[in-house]
Scaffold this active site. Structure first.
Site, PDB file in Angstrom:
ATOM      1  N   ASN A  35       0.928  -1.246   0.056  1.00 27.95           N
ATOM      2  CA  ASN A  35       0.171  -0.143  -0.166  1.00 27.95           C
ATOM      3  C   ASN A  35       0.733   1.383   0.012  1.00 27.95           C
ATOM      4  O   ASN A  35       0.463   2.360   0.452  1.00 27.95           O
ATOM      5  CB  ASN A  35      -1.004  -0.149   1.191  1.00 27.95           C
ATOM      6  CG  ASN A  35      -2.059   0.985   1.087  1.00 27.95           C
ATOM      7  OD1 ASN A  35      -2.514   1.093   0.062  1.00 27.95           O
ATOM      8  ND2 ASN A  35      -2.615   1.636   2.033  1.00 27.95           N
ATOM      9  N   LYS A  84      -5.730  -1.856   6.423  1.00 23.45           N
ATOM     10  CA  LYS A  84      -6.599  -0.984   7.339  1.00 23.45           C
ATOM     11  C   LYS A  84      -7.867  -0.420   6.809  1.00 23.45           C
ATOM     12  O   LYS A  84      -8.496   0.475   7.353  1.00 23.45           O
ATOM     13  CB  LYS A  84      -5.390   0.365   7.606  1.00 23.45           C
ATOM     14  CG  LYS A  84      -5.056   1.072   6.294  1.00 23.45           C
ATOM     15  CD  LYS A  84      -4.683   2.633   6.520  1.00 23.45           C
ATOM     16  CE  LYS A  84      -4.300   3.327   5.421  1.00 23.45           C
ATOM     17  NZ  LYS A  84      -4.157   4.398   5.537  1.00 23.45           N
ATOM     18  N   SER A 124      -6.071   0.860  17.556  1.00 25.76           N
ATOM     19  CA  SER A 124      -6.950   1.742  16.790  1.00 25.76           C
ATOM     20  C   SER A 124      -8.256   1.977  17.756  1.00 25.76           C
ATOM     21  O   SER A 124      -8.434   1.207  18.678  1.00 25.76           O
ATOM     22  CB  SER A 124      -7.489   1.344  15.699  1.00 25.76           C
ATOM     23  OG  SER A 124      -8.758   1.889  15.203  1.00 25.76           O
ATOM     24  N   THR A 126     -10.804   1.616  17.023  1.00 22.78           N
ATOM     25  CA  THR A 126     -12.022   0.651  16.777  1.00 22.78           C
ATOM     26  C   THR A 126     -12.021  -0.321  17.535  1.00 22.78           C
ATOM     27  O   THR A 126     -12.983  -1.279  17.589  1.00 22.78           O
ATOM     28  CB  THR A 126     -11.619   0.013  15.258  1.00 22.78           C
ATOM     29  OG1 THR A 126     -10.308  -0.461  15.237  1.00 22.78           O
ATOM     30  CG2 THR A 126     -11.953   0.925  14.213  1.00 22.78           C
ATOM     31  N   TYR A 149     -11.606  -5.669  10.725  1.00 20.43           N
ATOM     32  CA  TYR A 149     -10.394  -4.688  10.973  1.00 20.43           C
ATOM     33  C   TYR A 149     -10.208  -4.530  12.395  1.00 20.43           C
ATOM     34  O   TYR A 149      -9.184  -4.482  12.889  1.00 20.43           O
ATOM     35  CB  TYR A 149     -10.651  -3.575  10.148  1.00 20.43           C
ATOM     36  CG  TYR A 149      -9.306  -2.515  10.383  1.00 20.43           C
ATOM     37  CD1 TYR A 149      -8.149  -2.728  10.102  1.00 20.43           C
ATOM     38  CD2 TYR A 149      -9.640  -1.493  11.302  1.00 20.43           C
ATOM     39  CE1 TYR A 149      -7.059  -1.881  10.855  1.00 20.43           C
ATOM     40  CE2 TYR A 149      -8.979  -0.474  11.830  1.00 20.43           C
ATOM     41  CZ  TYR A 149      -7.502  -0.652  11.397  1.00 20.43           C
ATOM     42  OH  TYR A 149      -6.696   0.186  11.584  1.00 20.43           O
ATOM     43  N   LYS A 153      -7.359  -5.707  15.429  1.00 18.07           N
ATOM     44  CA  LYS A 153      -6.609  -4.753  16.236  1.00 18.07           C
ATOM     45  C   LYS A 153      -6.760  -5.227  17.609  1.00 18.07           C
ATOM     46  O   LYS A 153      -5.700  -5.298  18.396  1.00 18.07           O
ATOM     47  CB  LYS A 153      -6.876  -3.339  16.243  1.00 18.07           C
ATOM     48  CG  LYS A 153      -6.625  -2.768  14.676  1.00 18.07           C
ATOM     49  CD  LYS A 153      -5.175  -2.464  14.620  1.00 18.07           C
ATOM     50  CE  LYS A 153      -4.447  -2.154  13.410  1.00 18.07           C
ATOM     51  NZ  LYS A 153      -3.022  -2.446  12.903  1.00 18.07           N
ATOM     52  N   TYR A 176      -5.116   4.961  18.035  1.00 19.10           N
ATOM     53  CA  TYR A 176      -5.132   5.953  17.443  1.00 19.10           C
ATOM     54  C   TYR A 176      -6.590   6.390  17.166  1.00 19.10           C
ATOM     55  O   TYR A 176      -7.534   5.603  16.660  1.00 19.10           O
ATOM     56  CB  TYR A 176      -4.380   6.152  15.919  1.00 19.10           C
ATOM     57  CG  TYR A 176      -3.195   5.430  15.670  1.00 19.10           C
ATOM     58  CD1 TYR A 176      -2.191   5.172  16.809  1.00 19.10           C
ATOM     59  CD2 TYR A 176      -2.891   4.813  14.449  1.00 19.10           C
ATOM     60  CE1 TYR A 176      -0.743   4.772  16.717  1.00 19.10           C
ATOM     61  CE2 TYR A 176      -1.470   4.446  14.478  1.00 19.10           C
ATOM     62  CZ  TYR A 176      -0.662   4.338  15.372  1.00 19.10           C
ATOM     63  OH  TYR A 176       0.610   3.764  15.182  1.00 19.10           O
ATOM     64  N   ASN A 178      -8.684   9.526  14.897  1.00 20.59           N
ATOM     65  CA  ASN A 178      -8.708   9.869  13.260  1.00 20.59           C
ATOM     66  C   ASN A 178      -7.499  10.565  12.986  1.00 20.59           C
ATOM     67  O   ASN A 178      -7.507  11.798  13.274  1.00 20.59           O
ATOM     68  CB  ASN A 178      -9.917  10.409  12.761  1.00 20.59           C
ATOM     69  CG  ASN A 178     -11.124   9.595  13.078  1.00 20.59           C
ATOM     70  OD1 ASN A 178     -11.354   9.273  14.253  1.00 20.59           O
ATOM     71  ND2 ASN A 178     -11.660   9.362  11.954  1.00 20.59           N
ATOM     72  N   ASN A 197     -11.160   5.751   1.801  1.00 23.69           N
ATOM     73  CA  ASN A 197     -12.014   5.336   2.624  1.00 23.69           C
ATOM     74  C   ASN A 197     -12.445   6.378   3.753  1.00 23.69           C
ATOM     75  O   ASN A 197     -13.444   6.282   4.327  1.00 23.69           O
ATOM     76  CB  ASN A 197     -11.349   4.397   3.539  1.00 23.69           C
ATOM     77  CG  ASN A 197     -11.386   2.857   2.729  1.00 23.69           C
ATOM     78  OD1 ASN A 197     -12.521   2.355   1.983  1.00 23.69           O
ATOM     79  ND2 ASN A 197     -10.329   2.595   2.253  1.00 23.69           N
TER      80      ASN A 197
HETATM   81  N1  LIG Z   1      -4.564   5.794   9.033  1.00 25.35           N
HETATM   82  C1  LIG Z   1      -5.399   5.759  10.433  1.00 25.35           C
HETATM   83  O1  LIG Z   1      -5.951   6.725  10.491  1.00 25.35           O
HETATM   84  C2  LIG Z   1      -5.037   4.646  11.414  1.00 25.35           C
HETATM   85  C3  LIG Z   1      -5.789   4.677  12.448  1.00 25.35           C
HETATM   86  C4  LIG Z   1      -5.973   3.786  13.207  1.00 25.35           C
HETATM   87  C5  LIG Z   1      -4.752   2.790  13.112  1.00 25.35           C
HETATM   88  N2  LIG Z   1      -4.190   2.608  12.024  1.00 25.35           N
HETATM   89  C6  LIG Z   1      -3.060   1.578  11.829  1.00 25.35           C
HETATM   90  O2  LIG Z   1      -1.599   2.101  11.876  1.00 25.35           O
HETATM   91  C7  LIG Z   1      -0.772   1.343  10.930  1.00 25.35           C
HETATM   92  C8  LIG Z   1      -0.343   2.191   9.778  1.00 25.35           C
HETATM   93  O3  LIG Z   1      -1.702   3.023   9.399  1.00 25.35           O
HETATM   94  P1  LIG Z   1      -1.176   3.785   8.085  1.00 25.35           P
HETATM   95  O4  LIG Z   1      -2.326   4.920   7.764  1.00 25.35           O
HETATM   96  O5  LIG Z   1       0.236   4.241   7.908  1.00 25.35           O
HETATM   97  O6  LIG Z   1      -1.335   2.773   6.496  1.00 25.35           O
HETATM   98  P2  LIG Z   1      -0.636   2.498   5.321  1.00 25.35           P
HETATM   99  O7  LIG Z   1      -1.305   1.471   4.592  1.00 25.35           O
HETATM  100  O8  LIG Z   1      -0.363   4.047   4.644  1.00 25.35           O
HETATM  101  O9  LIG Z   1       0.692   1.905   5.943  1.00 25.35           O
HETATM  102  C9  LIG Z   1       0.919   0.469   6.272  1.00 25.35           C
HETATM  103  C10 LIG Z   1       2.062   0.025   5.379  1.00 25.35           C
HETATM  104  O10 LIG Z   1       2.342  -1.390   5.800  1.00 25.35           O
HETATM  105  C11 LIG Z   1       2.781  -2.052   4.611  1.00 25.35           C
HETATM  106  N3  LIG Z   1       2.333  -3.378   4.669  1.00 25.35           N
HETATM  107  C12 LIG Z   1       0.998  -4.055   4.921  1.00 25.35           C
HETATM  108  N4  LIG Z   1       1.102  -5.248   5.153  1.00 25.35           N
HETATM  109  C13 LIG Z   1       2.559  -5.540   5.155  1.00 25.35           C
HETATM  110  C14 LIG Z   1       3.239  -6.796   5.317  1.00 25.35           C
HETATM  111  N5  LIG Z   1       2.582  -7.740   5.589  1.00 25.35           N
HETATM  112  N6  LIG Z   1       4.453  -6.646   5.428  1.00 25.35           N
HETATM  113  C15 LIG Z   1       5.254  -5.614   4.999  1.00 25.35           C
HETATM  114  N7  LIG Z   1       4.652  -4.312   4.893  1.00 25.35           N
HETATM  115  C16 LIG Z   1       3.242  -4.156   4.997  1.00 25.35           C
HETATM  116  C17 LIG Z   1       1.898  -1.259   3.410  1.00 25.35           C
HETATM  117  O11 LIG Z   1       2.828  -1.466   2.051  1.00 25.35           O
HETATM  118  C18 LIG Z   1       1.999   0.372   4.024  1.00 25.35           C
HETATM  119  O12 LIG Z   1       3.395   0.692   3.567  1.00 25.35           O
HETATM  120  C19 LIG Z   1      -1.724   0.206  10.343  1.00 25.35           C
HETATM  121  O13 LIG Z   1      -1.647  -0.785  11.008  1.00 25.35           O
HETATM  122  C20 LIG Z   1      -3.191   0.607  10.891  1.00 25.35           C
HETATM  123  O14 LIG Z   1      -3.975  -0.228  10.945  1.00 25.35           O
HETATM  124  C21 LIG Z   1      -4.185   3.552  11.324  1.00 25.35           C
END
Ligand SMILES: NC(=O)c1ccc[n+]([C@@H]2O[C@H](COP(=O)([O-])OP(=O)(O)OC[C@H]3O[C@@H](n4cnc5c(N)ncnc54)[C@H](O)[C@@H]3O)[C@@H](O)[C@H]2O)c1
Length: 337
Positions: A35, A84, A124, A126, A149, A153, A176, A178, A197
């Site tokens: 991603n 995510k 999260s 969530t 999802y 978590k 986290y 938002n 999303n």
């Molecule tokens: N963005 C939000 O608002 C939010 C809120 C709560 C929790 N989170 C959590 O925070 C974390 C980071 O979120 P984000 O927004 O930076 O997401 P993102 O998708 O931008 O970053 C996740 C990264 O992990 C990499 N990845 C996914 N699966 C992988 C695997 N199996 N091996 C190696 N790399 C892998 C993806 O390529 C990506 O670069 C996630 O775990 C997400 O669930 C995000």
């Protein structure tokens, strides 16, 4: 100290790498680019002038983790890697459980094998059950998640709780709220693949002309203006929360959950208006039916993180909107220039 960052090229991971490098930590990073792309980490290097030891690797791959852990002295892990998208998790639950849980389990096994005892986990809001009174504290009820999802978590937290108990680990579970905003340089930001999303990247893609209008899900909630209220936190404040958690883990053992939010609720309409003000661009929206599972209000009581981590959010919604607009304006198609 060397920190191993999984999912480092992603939205939150890349901003956290900047924060950690600026604080003097050395980084070992991994991402499978499912991603993201390598461009974000190139920009991290440009902003900080510092290098990162990088592995293109899947965290579910035990052999890849063996290589990383055997080639580096790791003091602490920050585990961002995972899928995510809430809606996608409802459509593909088995894929989400398999992916997110096996990544966390494989990582825990490598930590056990190589004697690494500190981990900061991307959890999260969530994980909190529907029906809790606002504001949410870390003691609010968890474990009645409304989508796969959220369950991944919640289960990730349980896995780490068990591992910490038997191995005497230090675990910070960062829940986290938002996450929006972008690095002030305009070089890093949220670059979701496909249709966003989340509200903020949708707003900014409408503003930059990539999408015609914003779908606004529900204007008849029991909130002051009828739209959903959320606790928005700037990604750079969130990144600073991770360095505070790393420092906490260095001094404490056991498992502790921390809510990372501002403690303030902002409605969807308020966010749209704040973005219009920051950008000077009108964001057309169309009201659509409510989305299943959306709660009217979600915001945190931010006092535990302040007391125990010495951390609190500094930036307000106007700052968040201004930074998102700088990123989106400079990078209308995200990292794909
Ligand atoms: N963005 C939000 O608002 C939010 C809120 C709560 C929790 N989170 C959590 O925070 C974390 C980071 O979120 P984000 O927004 O930076 O997401 P993102 O998708 O931008 O970053 C996740 C990264 O992990 C990499 N990845 C996914 N699966 C992988 C695997 N199996 N091996 C190696 N790399 C892998 C993806 O390529 C990506 O670069 C996630 O775990 C997400 O669930 C995000």
């Amino acid at each position: 100290m060397n920190i191993f960052v999984t999912g480092a090229a992603g939205y939150i991971g890349s901003h956290t790498c900047v924060e950690l490098l600026n604080k003097g930590y050395s980084l070992i990073a991994a991402d499978n680019f499912s991603n993201s792309s390598g461009e974000s980490l190139e920009r991290v290097k440009r902003i900080t002038g510092k290098d990162i030891v990088f592995y293109q690797a899947d965290i579910r791959d035990a052999a890849a983790l063996d290589k990383i852990f055997s080639e580096n002295e790791i003091g602490c892990v920050i585990h961002f890697a995972g899928l995510k998208a809430v809606g996608e998790s409802v459509a593909k639950p088995i894929w989400y459980y398999e992916h997110n849980l096996s990544a966390t389990l494989t990582l825990c096994k490598a930590m056990e094998k190589y004697g690494v005892t500190k981990i900061v986990f991307s959890s999260s809001a969530t994980v909190y059950s529907a029906g809790n009174k606002m504001p949410l504290t870390e003691n609010s009820a968890t474990g009645q998640c409304s989508n796969p999802y959220g369950w991944t978590k919640f289960m990730g937290e349980q896995i780490l709780d068990g591992a910490a108990l038997v191995n005497h680990w230090s675990v910070a579970l960062l829940r986290y709220f938002n996450v929006i905003g972008s690095h002030e340089s305009g070089l890093l930001g949220d670059d979701p693949a496909g249709i966003p999303n989340n509200l903020m990247p949708y707003i900014s893609q409408v503003a930059v002309g990539r999408r015609e209008f914003l779908p606004l899900y529900g204007d008849d909630y029991p909130t002051p203006d009828g739209t959903c209220v959320r606790d928005y936190i700037h990604v750079c404040d969130l990144a600073a929360g991770h360095t505070a958690a790393v420092e906490y883990c260095a001094k404490n053992t056991g498992v502790e959950a921390f809510n990372l939010g501002t403690g303030k609720g902002t409605s969807n309409l308020e966010l749209i208006r704040a973005f219009e003000e920051a950008s000077g661009v009108k964001v057309p929206y169309r009201v659509q039916p409510r989305r299943a599972g959306d709660l009217p209000e979600v915001y945190t009581d931010a006092s535990k993180s302040k007391t125990m981590l010495g951390w609190s959010a500094k930036k307000n919604v106007a700052d968040m909107c201004a930074d998102v607009w700088r990123w989106q304006k400079n990078n209308p198609t995200g990292y794909k220039a």
